[in-house]
Design a protein around this motif. Structure first.
Motif, short mmCIF file in Angstrom:
data_model
loop_
_atom_site.label_atom_id
_atom_site.label_comp_id
_atom_site.label_asym_id
_atom_site.label_seq_id
_atom_site.Cartn_x
_atom_site.Cartn_y
_atom_site.Cartn_z
N TRP B 102 -6.59 48.81 65.10
CA TRP B 102 -6.98 49.55 63.89
C TRP B 102 -8.43 50.01 63.97
O TRP B 102 -8.94 50.65 63.04
CB TRP B 102 -6.85 48.67 62.63
N ASN B 103 -9.11 49.57 65.01
CA ASN B 103 -10.53 49.90 65.20
C ASN B 103 -11.42 49.32 64.11
O ASN B 103 -12.46 49.89 63.77
CB ASN B 103 -10.70 51.42 65.30
N THR B 104 -10.99 48.23 63.53
CA THR B 104 -11.82 47.53 62.53
C THR B 104 -11.47 46.05 62.58
O THR B 104 -10.34 45.69 62.92
CB THR B 104 -11.59 48.08 61.10
N TRP B 105 -12.45 45.19 62.24
CA TRP B 105 -12.19 43.74 62.28
C TRP B 105 -11.40 43.27 61.07
O TRP B 105 -10.74 42.25 61.12
CB TRP B 105 -13.51 42.97 62.32
N TRP B 106 -11.47 44.02 59.98
CA TRP B 106 -10.86 43.55 58.73
C TRP B 106 -10.48 44.72 57.84
O TRP B 106 -11.17 45.74 57.82
CB TRP B 106 -11.88 42.66 57.97
N ARG B 107 -9.39 44.58 57.11
CA ARG B 107 -9.01 45.54 56.08
C ARG B 107 -8.63 44.76 54.83
O ARG B 107 -7.91 43.75 54.96
CB ARG B 107 -7.79 46.36 56.51
N TRP B 108 -9.09 45.23 53.67
CA TRP B 108 -8.69 44.56 52.42
C TRP B 108 -7.31 45.06 52.04
O TRP B 108 -7.14 45.82 51.09
CB TRP B 108 -9.72 44.80 51.32
N GLU B 109 -6.32 44.64 52.77
CA GLU B 109 -4.94 45.03 52.48
C GLU B 109 -4.14 43.77 52.14
O GLU B 109 -4.63 42.66 52.36
CB GLU B 109 -4.39 45.85 53.65
N PRO B 110 -2.93 43.92 51.54
CA PRO B 110 -2.28 42.76 50.91
C PRO B 110 -2.10 41.53 51.81
O PRO B 110 -2.45 40.41 51.40
CB PRO B 110 -0.92 43.33 50.48
N ARG B 111 -1.56 41.68 53.01
CA ARG B 111 -1.28 40.50 53.83
C ARG B 111 -2.56 39.78 54.22
O ARG B 111 -2.65 38.55 54.14
CB ARG B 111 -0.47 40.92 55.08
N LEU B 112 -3.56 40.54 54.63
CA LEU B 112 -4.82 39.92 55.07
C LEU B 112 -5.55 39.26 53.89
O LEU B 112 -6.06 38.15 54.01
CB LEU B 112 -5.74 40.97 55.71
N THR B 113 -5.55 39.96 52.75
CA THR B 113 -6.28 39.43 51.59
C THR B 113 -5.62 38.15 51.07
O THR B 113 -6.31 37.16 50.77
CB THR B 113 -6.33 40.49 50.48
N THR B 114 -4.27 38.14 50.98
CA THR B 114 -3.60 36.93 50.47
C THR B 114 -3.73 35.77 51.47
O THR B 114 -3.79 34.61 51.07
CB THR B 114 -2.10 37.20 50.17
N THR B 115 -3.82 36.09 52.78
CA THR B 115 -4.02 35.02 53.77
C THR B 115 -5.43 34.44 53.66
O THR B 115 -5.61 33.22 53.75
CB THR B 115 -3.77 35.55 55.20
N LEU B 116 -6.40 35.31 53.43
CA LEU B 116 -7.78 34.82 53.24
C LEU B 116 -7.85 33.95 51.98
O LEU B 116 -8.49 32.90 51.97
CB LEU B 116 -8.75 36.00 53.13
N LEU B 117 -7.13 34.39 50.93
CA LEU B 117 -7.07 33.60 49.69
C LEU B 117 -6.47 32.22 49.97
O LEU B 117 -6.95 31.20 49.47
CB LEU B 117 -6.24 34.36 48.65
N LEU B 118 -5.42 32.20 50.80
CA LEU B 118 -4.77 30.94 51.18
C LEU B 118 -5.78 30.00 51.85
O LEU B 118 -5.82 28.80 51.56
CB LEU B 118 -3.62 31.23 52.14
#
Lengths: 44, 233
Positions: B102-118
């Motif tokens: 994706w050429n980026t380390w992070w995206r505030w998208e649903p799967r990534l955000t909910t995993t970070l929340l976890l």
């Protein structure tokens, strides 16, 4: 390829360090418990 | 018991070696992503075990509230600690993968955000455990957090299906990749079992040390303490 190699390296290094930290903490607690038990026997 | 644990340790390391061989030798590179697709095995393997770990926290917390046996509380604490480690591995491996495709380390998208929340939920769970002094109260508070916090696990799983985003909800894999993935999941599951066993031992020893310190203090003797990084006092 760089991201693959560094990614794998970071992940396995982290897991190895966590395993080492568990081993170290267990060994130190065992040592402390042995000292406390010896003190308890000495005073009893 | 220690023989069984040693056997589990060897099984884990053998399966990890096998999983690495499958990931780097048997599994093919992918047409569009190339070699970096091999991060799939460590990413999905750790994600599956993070979910398993938090499932164990949930069940052990329910069992503690029902039976009030300290072993359930210790199992929940052990599994939460290992779960946080696996969630960290999931986030870090995913981040390397994202940087490559994706050429980026992070995206505030649903799967990534909910995993970070976890990750935050279970780090909070571990911090709350450290902040409560009485073992009974700590067990109760931790069990409630362990049960409520588990609500995020199905949210993580369903997030990509429900809300879309960049992270795929599921992927179609070639047969050698499916085999490699199954071996990796097996290796991570054995590793989870071994690490949780060690972490459970640690929790048991912490409980015993705490009890002995209490007895020493009650006798008026200054309790000897080896530097353990153990903050339960």
């Amino acid at each position: 390829m760089t991201y693959l190699v560094v990614g794998y390296g970071v992940v396995w290094l982290a897991l190895f360090l966590y395993l080492r930290s568990l081993d170290r903490r267990i060994a130190e607690l065992r040592k402390e418990i042995a000292v406390l038990e010896a003190e308890s026997r000495g005073e009893g | 018991m220690s023989r069984l644990r040693a056997a589990l340790a060897w099984l884990s390391f053998a399966l990890v070696a096998l999983a690495l061989a499958f990931a780097f030798v048997l599994s093919p590179a992918e047409a569009t992503m190339g070699q970096v697709v091999r991060l799939l095995y460590v990413h999905v393997g750790s994600a599956w075990n993070a979910m398993l770990a938090f499932g164990v926290v949930f069940l052990a917390s329910l069992a503690y509230l029902r039976a009030r046996r300290p072993v359930w509380d210790r199992l929940a604490a052990a599994s939460a600690e290992v779960g946080v480690v696996f969630t960290t591995v999931t986030l870090v491996s995913g981040s390397f993968w994202a940087r490559a495709v994706w050429n980026t380390w992070w995206r505030w998208e649903p799967r990534l955000t909910t995993t970070l929340l976890l990750w935050f939920v279970y780090v909070a769970y571990l911090l709350i455990r450290e902040s409560v002094e009485s073992p009974e109260r700590r067990g109760t508070v931790a069990a409630v957090v362990g049960i409520v916090g588990f609500a995020d696990v199905p949210v993580v799983y369903l997030s990509a299906r429900l809300w879309g985003g960049f992270h795929p909800a599921s992927v179609e894999l070639a047969p050698p990749m499916v085999t490699s993935l199954l071996v990796a999941v097996g290796a991570f599951t054995a590793l989870y079992a071994y690490l949780t066993w060690l972490a459970l031992d640690l929790q048991t020893l912490r409980g015993l040390a705490l009890e002995l310190r209490g007895r020493a203090e009650a006798r008026g003797a200054p309790a000897a303490r080896v530097r353990t990084g153990d903050t339960t006092a």
